[in-house]
Design a protein around this motif. Structure first.
Motif, PDB file in Angstrom:
ATOM      1  N   ASN A 158      20.873  45.268  25.493  1.00  0.00           N
ATOM      2  CA  ASN A 158      21.505  44.265  26.647  1.00  0.00           C
ATOM      3  C   ASN A 158      21.167  42.989  26.692  1.00  0.00           C
ATOM      4  OD1 ASN A 158      23.467  46.044  27.044  1.00  0.00           O
ATOM      5  ND2 ASN A 158      22.415  47.509  28.479  1.00  0.00           N
ATOM      6  N   HIS A 179      21.072  39.858  25.162  1.00  0.00           N
ATOM      7  CA  HIS A 179      21.432  38.430  25.469  1.00  0.00           C
ATOM      8  C   HIS A 179      22.641  38.337  26.697  1.00  0.00           C
ATOM      9  CE1 HIS A 179      19.151  36.665  22.494  1.00  0.00           C
ATOM     10  NE2 HIS A 179      18.913  37.278  22.228  1.00  0.00           N
ATOM     11  N   THR A 180      23.032  39.583  26.662  1.00  0.00           N
ATOM     12  CA  THR A 180      24.342  39.815  27.839  1.00  0.00           C
ATOM     13  C   THR A 180      23.866  39.336  28.713  1.00  0.00           C
ATOM     14  OG1 THR A 180      25.961  41.222  26.098  1.00  0.00           O
ATOM     15  CG2 THR A 180      26.143  41.325  28.457  1.00  0.00           C
ATOM     16  N   GLU A 226      23.158  35.677  29.505  1.00  0.00           N
ATOM     17  CA  GLU A 226      24.262  34.756  29.231  1.00  0.00           C
ATOM     18  C   GLU A 226      25.195  34.578  30.673  1.00  0.00           C
ATOM     19  OE1 GLU A 226      26.716  35.654  26.117  1.00  0.00           O
ATOM     20  OE2 GLU A 226      25.078  34.438  24.819  1.00  0.00           O
ATOM     21  N   ASN A 227      25.117  36.481  31.115  1.00  0.00           N
ATOM     22  CA  ASN A 227      25.712  36.392  32.042  1.00  0.00           C
ATOM     23  C   ASN A 227      25.552  36.010  33.603  1.00  0.00           C
ATOM     24  OD1 ASN A 227      28.058  36.875  30.746  1.00  0.00           O
ATOM     25  ND2 ASN A 227      28.018  39.281  30.896  1.00  0.00           N
ATOM     26  N   ASN A 281      24.561  43.541  34.731  1.00  0.00           N
ATOM     27  CA  ASN A 281      24.555  43.587  33.495  1.00  0.00           C
ATOM     28  C   ASN A 281      23.534  44.652  31.922  1.00  0.00           C
ATOM     29  OD1 ASN A 281      26.532  41.412  32.590  1.00  0.00           O
ATOM     30  ND2 ASN A 281      26.180  40.549  33.996  1.00  0.00           N
TER      31      ASN A 281
END
Length: 538
Positions: free
Chosen positions: A421, A423-424, A427-428, A486
């Motif tokens: 999880n 990188h998600t 980024e978000n 996230n």
């Protein structure tokens, strides 16, 4: 009393300044008008009068009898200093002389017997008690919405036993990091716990916040270092034994990890120590063409089974870029060379490594890391970046006050996340932060595990000319929401306090909160220990 003595970080004598090239970069990056900058108080304002103490003269007389007149403080300065930590809005309001939700009195006991007497007195009169270590919390854990007693543990500062045979040290809760580490280093050992607040935090605070140090990848977080504790609760004295391991039901001493003073007062702890000689450490750094390859390298190392660094850190592209600017490297020969061979600004990512232990071990582990880094496109940049970072790793905390003098807002949030999880989430959450005008978002990984890592978000922007507090609260809430939505934890090492308590039910569930509340009632039936929404507890 001037407000800077209340909210300022660290030593009263130290004021960090930035070199001209760094200040020029910040002024260009985060433009602030001269009029607004000059209107900001720099700490010269007096403290506004506080609410009068609600404690009766009879209670105050009894407290003075327990600890002595000199160790009971009712003055506004002492009460204010013991009622705020280092959360952004706390220190922002304190600049204007405002400290709300203050304790009624500050009491400084010198031993467990005095603490037991204070807790008994407070419990019989339903007076709140808030343990105080060094005041470096960033979770609003020291605010006193119901008033009460700030229990200052600075006089509980003895190192009780150094045990080389068992590799343990037993200390009182008020021992500061530097004193403990000096004692151990002189005997060839380390505790291995180095939070950024190291110089101005205590062993009891480390345990209460369930903290992590900058070398926790190798030495572990405080829960991995702690062997036993003693705590004074309204229900009685709670004491565990320093077994290396045991199967005698749940590890009861862990119940106090992360409780931030809501169950009782931690008075003593036994910690693991490790042999340490700094000259044996292996240091190095690598720069990667992107964050993804740096993270892949870190994951492979942590899952490689051959050993791991004690200090392991990755700066994302924006933090790497700002580091180049602030250190004066931007546009220099090293920077130009790296660009020429393909390591571009706002894409490249810097990794720092320190491995402690036996020289043969450190050499072999670093050799294997270097091989993995090279396979992922990592370019060796030597020891210099690590040594520069080590030089400022504690002093950089002083810059927050200086930047606020310049009208620049800087704050942080951190989380733990699985590799899948990471990188998600990065980024978000970055996308949300960067959606605000003139806002930089630096992110680093400073604690790594086989299953994931932490992400530490640092956000910088010009302060709002009007409505700074309300604007920050709204912005801050959005970051927390994005982290949690996230797949990130509410916190990795700062703790929960009152800051994150509104999200606790979503994090641990209704049953989790019920269990926490049940434990609270067991240790503290009348609810006197740090009441008022801490940890989501009512």
């Amino acid at each position: 009393m001037q407000t800077r003595s209340i909210y300022k970080w660290g030593s009263p004598e130290v004021e960090e300044k930035l070199p001209s090239h760094t200040l020029d970069f910040l002024n260009n990056q985060f433009p602030v008008s001269k009029e607004f900058k000059s209107s900001l108080p720099k700490g010269e304002l007096p403290l506004k009068p506080l609410k009068k103490s609600k404690l009766s003269q009879a209670v105050l007389t009894k407290l003075k009898k327990i600890v002595g007149n000199a160790n009971v403080s009712l003055d506004d300065g002492s009460r204010a200093r013991h009622s705020i930590g280092k959360f952004y809005t706390e220190i922002f309001k304190a600049r204007f002389g405002e400290v709300n939700d203050v304790v009624d009195v500050v009491v400084s006991p010198k031993n467990e017997k005095e603490i037991e007497e204070i807790i008994t007195l407070a419990n019989s009169n339903k007076i709140p008690v808030i343990p105080f270590g060094a005041g470096s919390t960033v979770t609003k854990a020291l605010q006193a919405p119901k008033g009460g007693i700030s229990l200052d543990l600075s006089r509980l500062n003895r190192i009780l036993e150094f045990n080389a045979i068992d590799s343990t040290v037993t200390v009182e809760a008020g021992v500061y990091g530097p004193e403990l580490e000096k004692h151990l280093n002189e005997r060839g050992y380390t505790c291995g716990h180095f939070p950024q607040s190291f110089e101005f935090s205590t062993v009891g605070g480390w345990i209460a916040a369930k903290g992590a140090g900058q070398a926790s990848t190798g030495y572990g977080k405080i829960e991995d270092i702690l062997l036993s504790i003693t705590a004074i609760t309204p229900s009685g004295k709670f004491e565990t034994k320093a077994y290396p391991a045991a199967s005698i039901g749940p590890d009861l001493f862990r119940l106090f990890l992360g409780t931030e003073g809501s169950f009782g007062v931690i008075t003593k702890a036994t910690l693991k120590i490790r042999k340490y000689h700094s000259e044996n450490s292996a240091k190095g750094s690598f720069i990667f063409k992107n964050f993804e390859k740096a993270v892949e390298t870190m994951r492979e190392v942590m899952q490689g089974g051959f050993g791991k660094p004690h200090f392991f850190r990755i700066q994302d592209p924006e933090e790497t870029d700002i580091s180049f600017h602030m250190s004066g490297l931007h546009g220099g020969k090293e920077d130009l060379f790296l660009r020429f061979i393909g390591y571009k600004p706002m894409q490249r990512s810097l990794m720092h490594i320190i491995i402690d232990g036996d020289p043969a071990y450190t050499k072999e582990v670093f050799k294997k890391i270097k091989k993995i880094a090279k396979r992922n496109g990592g370019f060796s940049t030597g020891e210099s970046p690590v040594n520069k970072w080590l030089h400022q790793r504690y002093s950089s905390a002083y810059l927050r006050d200086y930047l606020m003098d310049e009208g620049i807002r800087i704050d942080t949030l951190e989380t733990a996340v699985s590799w899948s999880n990471l990188h998600t989430l990065w980024e978000n959450t970055r996308g949300y932060i960067k959606s605000f005008e003139n806002t930089s978002c630096m992110v680093h990984i400073s604690h790594a595990y086989e299953n994931g890592a932490n992400l530490y978000f640092i956000f910088i922007s010009p302060m709002s000319v009007t409505g700074e507090e309300s604007n920050f609260i709204k912005f801050h809430k959005g970051i927390i929401d994005h982290i949690h939505e996230n797949g990130g934890s509410l916190s990795h090492h700062h703790g929960i306090g009152r800051m994150l308590s509104p999200w606790m039910e979503k994090e641990v569930g209704k049953e989790g909160l019920r269990i926490l509340s049940s434990l609270k009632k067991t240790f503290d039936p009348k609810g006197i220990m740090n009441p008022g929404g801490l940890l989501g507890l009512k």
